[in-house]
Design a protein around this motif. Structure first.
Motif, PDB file in Angstrom:
ATOM      1  N   PHE A 179       0.833  -1.193   0.000  1.00 46.11           N
ATOM      2  CA  PHE A 179       0.000   0.000   0.000  1.00 46.11           C
ATOM      3  C   PHE A 179       0.874   1.251   0.000  1.00 46.11           C
ATOM      4  CE2 PHE A 179      -3.229  -2.936   1.685  1.00 46.11           C
ATOM      5  CZ  PHE A 179      -4.341  -2.530   0.966  1.00 46.11           C
ATOM      6  N   VAL A 180       0.341   2.320  -0.567  1.00 48.35           N
ATOM      7  CA  VAL A 180       1.002   3.618  -0.494  1.00 48.35           C
ATOM      8  C   VAL A 180       0.806   4.179   0.912  1.00 48.35           C
ATOM      9  CG1 VAL A 180       0.924   6.008  -1.297  1.00 48.35           C
ATOM     10  CG2 VAL A 180       0.747   4.122  -2.943  1.00 48.35           C
ATOM     11  N   GLY A 181       1.900   4.466   1.592  1.00 44.90           N
ATOM     12  CA  GLY A 181       1.795   5.053   2.920  1.00 44.90           C
ATOM     13  C   GLY A 181       1.185   4.096   3.929  1.00 44.90           C
ATOM     14  N   ASP A 182       0.285   4.605   4.758  1.00 46.14           N
ATOM     15  CA  ASP A 182      -0.348   3.828   5.820  1.00 46.14           C
ATOM     16  C   ASP A 182      -1.453   2.949   5.234  1.00 46.14           C
ATOM     17  OD1 ASP A 182      -1.379   2.867   8.203  1.00 46.14           O
ATOM     18  OD2 ASP A 182      -2.598   4.652   8.569  1.00 46.14           O
ATOM     19  N   PRO A 183      -1.335   1.615   5.309  1.00 45.13           N
ATOM     20  CA  PRO A 183      -2.367   0.748   4.718  1.00 45.13           C
ATOM     21  C   PRO A 183      -3.765   1.028   5.248  1.00 45.13           C
ATOM     22  CG  PRO A 183      -0.424  -0.539   5.273  1.00 45.13           C
ATOM     23  CD  PRO A 183      -0.213   0.832   5.859  1.00 45.13           C
ATOM     24  N   ALA A 184      -3.896   1.263   6.544  1.00 39.68           N
ATOM     25  CA  ALA A 184      -5.222   1.516   7.119  1.00 39.68           C
ATOM     26  C   ALA A 184      -5.840   2.771   6.530  1.00 39.68           C
ATOM     27  CB  ALA A 184      -5.123   1.621   8.639  1.00 39.68           C
ATOM     28  N   ALA A 185      -5.019   3.800   6.315  1.00 40.29           N
ATOM     29  CA  ALA A 185      -5.536   5.039   5.732  1.00 40.29           C
ATOM     30  C   ALA A 185      -5.990   4.811   4.301  1.00 40.29           C
ATOM     31  CB  ALA A 185      -4.464   6.125   5.789  1.00 40.29           C
ATOM     32  N   GLY A 211       5.515 -14.204  -0.030  1.00 35.69           N
ATOM     33  CA  GLY A 211       4.389 -14.025   0.875  1.00 35.69           C
ATOM     34  C   GLY A 211       3.731 -12.666   0.703  1.00 35.69           C
ATOM     35  N   LEU A 212       2.676 -12.439   1.469  1.00 33.91           N
ATOM     36  CA  LEU A 212       1.954 -11.178   1.392  1.00 33.91           C
ATOM     37  C   LEU A 212       2.585 -10.160   2.328  1.00 33.91           C
ATOM     38  CD1 LEU A 212      -0.160 -13.459   0.515  1.00 33.91           C
ATOM     39  CD2 LEU A 212      -1.884 -11.730   1.011  1.00 33.91           C
ATOM     40  N   ASP A 213       2.485  -8.897   1.944  1.00 38.32           N
ATOM     41  CA  ASP A 213       2.989  -7.827   2.792  1.00 38.32           C
ATOM     42  C   ASP A 213       2.282  -7.884   4.147  1.00 38.32           C
ATOM     43  OD1 ASP A 213       4.379  -5.137   3.163  1.00 38.32           O
ATOM     44  OD2 ASP A 213       2.281  -4.602   3.503  1.00 38.32           O
ATOM     45  N   ALA A 214       3.041  -8.066   5.216  1.00 35.99           N
ATOM     46  CA  ALA A 214       2.455  -8.309   6.540  1.00 35.99           C
ATOM     47  C   ALA A 214       1.637  -7.122   7.029  1.00 35.99           C
ATOM     48  CB  ALA A 214       3.565  -8.630   7.539  1.00 35.99           C
ATOM     49  N   GLU A 215       2.144  -5.924   6.812  1.00 38.81           N
ATOM     50  CA  GLU A 215       1.421  -4.743   7.291  1.00 38.81           C
ATOM     51  C   GLU A 215       0.111  -4.563   6.532  1.00 38.81           C
ATOM     52  OE1 GLU A 215       2.295   0.028   8.163  1.00 38.81           O
ATOM     53  OE2 GLU A 215       3.722  -1.174   7.007  1.00 38.81           O
ATOM     54  N   GLY A 216       0.158  -4.774   5.239  1.00 36.44           N
ATOM     55  CA  GLY A 216      -1.058  -4.661   4.438  1.00 36.44           C
ATOM     56  C   GLY A 216      -2.073  -5.724   4.797  1.00 36.44           C
ATOM     57  N   LEU A 217      -1.603  -6.965   4.998  1.00 38.69           N
ATOM     58  CA  LEU A 217      -2.508  -8.054   5.350  1.00 38.69           C
ATOM     59  C   LEU A 217      -3.174  -7.793   6.695  1.00 38.69           C
ATOM     60  CD1 LEU A 217      -3.601 -10.862   4.628  1.00 38.69           C
ATOM     61  CD2 LEU A 217      -1.622 -11.845   5.803  1.00 38.69           C
ATOM     62  N   ALA A 218      -2.415  -7.293   7.651  1.00 39.51           N
ATOM     63  CA  ALA A 218      -2.977  -7.015   8.976  1.00 39.51           C
ATOM     64  C   ALA A 218      -4.046  -5.931   8.891  1.00 39.51           C
ATOM     65  CB  ALA A 218      -1.866  -6.589   9.931  1.00 39.51           C
ATOM     66  N   ALA A 219      -3.806  -4.914   8.079  1.00 39.09           N
ATOM     67  CA  ALA A 219      -4.789  -3.845   7.932  1.00 39.09           C
ATOM     68  C   ALA A 219      -6.059  -4.361   7.259  1.00 39.09           C
ATOM     69  CB  ALA A 219      -4.187  -2.697   7.134  1.00 39.09           C
ATOM     70  N   CYS A 220      -5.909  -5.208   6.255  1.00 33.99           N
ATOM     71  CA  CYS A 220      -7.079  -5.791   5.587  1.00 33.99           C
ATOM     72  C   CYS A 220      -7.913  -6.600   6.576  1.00 33.99           C
ATOM     73  CB  CYS A 220      -6.638  -6.677   4.430  1.00 33.99           C
ATOM     74  SG  CYS A 220      -5.957  -5.796   3.008  1.00 33.99           S
ATOM     75  N   ALA A 221      -7.243  -7.400   7.395  1.00 36.63           N
ATOM     76  CA  ALA A 221      -7.958  -8.228   8.370  1.00 36.63           C
ATOM     77  C   ALA A 221      -8.683  -7.357   9.394  1.00 36.63           C
ATOM     78  CB  ALA A 221      -6.971  -9.159   9.075  1.00 36.63           C
ATOM     79  N   ALA A 222      -8.033  -6.296   9.847  1.00 39.25           N
ATOM     80  CA  ALA A 222      -8.616  -5.453  10.895  1.00 39.25           C
ATOM     81  C   ALA A 222      -9.795  -4.647  10.394  1.00 39.25           C
ATOM     82  CB  ALA A 222      -7.546  -4.525  11.455  1.00 39.25           C
ATOM     83  N   LEU A 223      -9.804  -4.304   9.121  1.00 42.98           N
ATOM     84  CA  LEU A 223     -10.825  -3.394   8.588  1.00 42.98           C
ATOM     85  C   LEU A 223     -11.840  -4.101   7.697  1.00 42.98           C
ATOM     86  CD1 LEU A 223      -8.442  -0.421   7.712  1.00 42.98           C
ATOM     87  CD2 LEU A 223     -10.013  -0.578   9.653  1.00 42.98           C
ATOM     88  N   GLN A 224     -11.899  -5.407   7.763  1.00 39.08           N
ATOM     89  CA  GLN A 224     -12.733  -6.154   6.818  1.00 39.08           C
ATOM     90  C   GLN A 224     -14.221  -5.873   6.939  1.00 39.08           C
ATOM     91  OE1 GLN A 224     -13.353 -10.535   7.877  1.00 39.08           O
ATOM     92  NE2 GLN A 224     -11.387 -10.105   8.893  1.00 39.08           N
ATOM     93  N   GLU A 225     -14.684  -5.393   8.075  1.00 33.49           N
ATOM     94  CA  GLU A 225     -16.115  -5.076   8.189  1.00 33.49           C
ATOM     95  C   GLU A 225     -16.525  -4.024   7.168  1.00 33.49           C
ATOM     96  OE1 GLU A 225     -17.250  -4.033  12.123  1.00 33.49           O
ATOM     97  OE2 GLU A 225     -16.796  -6.001  12.969  1.00 33.49           O
TER      98      GLU A 225
END
Length: 366
Positions: free
Chosen positions: A130-136, A161-175
């Motif tokens: 992701f560009v910058g902060d994945p969550a943003a 493998g998948l980018d760990a930071e991006g994967l974590a953000a996807c999991a956290a924001l999946q709702e």
């Protein structure tokens, strides 16, 4: 571009050119505001269509081909689905609002690459970041969660493998996926499954719970062996087959808004798989594609190679012609239907060998 303005191909056309892959669409980024883009295009004798003027996009038609020309932008406000933008003259601002670094690549008319965010290194490494902060970035448009997995399937290095930071953000924001239109979700899912090998990305979706959120009840386990079975059989990727392999459920049609034709194709594969009939019979009943799909999914499920004579059997079944006509039976109404069905099953059980005379001679009155 005229008047000292910049016009830079950007995103997928640059990315795919660097990879030597086909380019479907050419998007152009510019520091000219939309009304100026329109004026320059008209002055050059080209057609300009304000297809997304609120977001700075003018479609310029040149030699019958559309080019989306979009003014540099920065996001002012987002709701996870749509963004309010302000136009900019700063390429860096435009790059910072894009989803992945590999999509923030620009090219000057002389071929000079502009890479403000290190996207080229990520592209060469097969790293979807992701560009910058994945969550943003995800908060600006929750569809980027699914795009992360799709781009991983198409452009990622499986060994990395998948980018760990991006994967974590996807999991956290999946709702946030629940807020998206089903058409947008379906478009990403089908394109993901059309990748050469979507299995690692789909497995990651399953591990995070995202697959179950989008397709309740889906099982990613058969996908990797299916990809292998396809390679052994020389069968090209087919997302409908892979969707059937995930454990097709009729309610998925509405969850991802499949067209009637696509829904029928997936359902036919699932029906043939459940019936467990030989490929030739499946091809006669449901057509060659459904028979092939079912045979490959079955091989994947059993961890066995697909039948060596699969294509020959499918062709044989598809070409078979039931030898009995209604007039041959001498019945009418429901009795005729029952008799034809019995004769058809006897014919299929004979592996298409019995002719009309043999079938009718063995028929018992209904």
């Amino acid at each position: 571009m005229a008047a000292g303005r910049e016009a830079l191909p950007v995103g997928g056309c640059v990315r795919n050119t660097l990879l030597g892959r086909p380019v479907a669409d050419i998007d152009i980024a510019t520091d000219a505001p939309p009304e100026e883009v329109t004026g320059i295009a008209i002055a050059a004798g080209l057609e300009a269509v304000p297809t997304g003027i609120a977001h700075g996009t003018v479609t310029v038609i040149a030699a019958g081909r559309p080019f989306e020309v979009t003014t540099f932008r920065r996001d002012v406000a987002t709701d996870g689905r749509h963004a309010t933008v302000a136009f900019s003259a700063d390429l860096a601002e435009d790059a910072s609002r894009r989803d992945f670094t590999m999509n923030a690549l620009y090219c000057r008319p002389d071929g000079t690459l502009i890479d403000p965010l290190g996207g080229l290194a990520d592209l060469e490494a097969g790293r979807v970041r992701f560009v910058g902060d994945p969550a943003a970035r995800i908060g600006e448009d929750y569809l980027r969660i699914l795009r992360f997995f799709r781009f991983t399937a198409w452009y990622g290095d499986p060994g990395g493998g998948l980018d760990a930071e991006g994967l974590a953000a996807c999991a956290a924001l999946q709702e946030g996926l629940d807020r998206l239109s089903r058409e947008r979700v379906g478009g990403e899912i089908t394109r993901l499954l059309a990748a050469a090998d979507p299995a690692p990305a789909v497995a990651a979706m399953a591990a995070t719970g995202i697959l179950a959120r989008v397709l309740p009840g889906a099982d990613a386990t058969p996908l990797a062996p299916l990809v292998h079975a396809e390679a052994v059989a020389g069968a090209p990727p087919r997302w409908q087959r892979r969707l059937a392999a995930l454990g097709w459920r009729p309610e998925w049609t509405q969850r991802i808004r499949l067209s009637r034709a696509d829904a029928r194709a997936v359902a036919a594969a699932a029906t043939a798989l459940a019936a467990g009939e030989p490929p030739a019979v499946a091809a006669w009943r449901l057509g060659p594609e459904a028979a092939r799909d079912a045979a490959l999914v079955r091989a994947a499920t059993l961890a066995a190679p697909p039948p060596a004579d699969l294509e020959a059997e499918i062709a044989r079944g598809a070409a078979a012609v039931f030898p009995v006509a209604s007039a041959d039976v001498g019945l009418a109404g429901p009795a005729l239907g029952r008799a034809l069905a019995e004769l058809e099953e006897a014919w299929l059980a004979s592996d298409f060998r019995l002719d009309a005379a043999a079938l009718l001679a063995g028929r018992h009155p209904s």
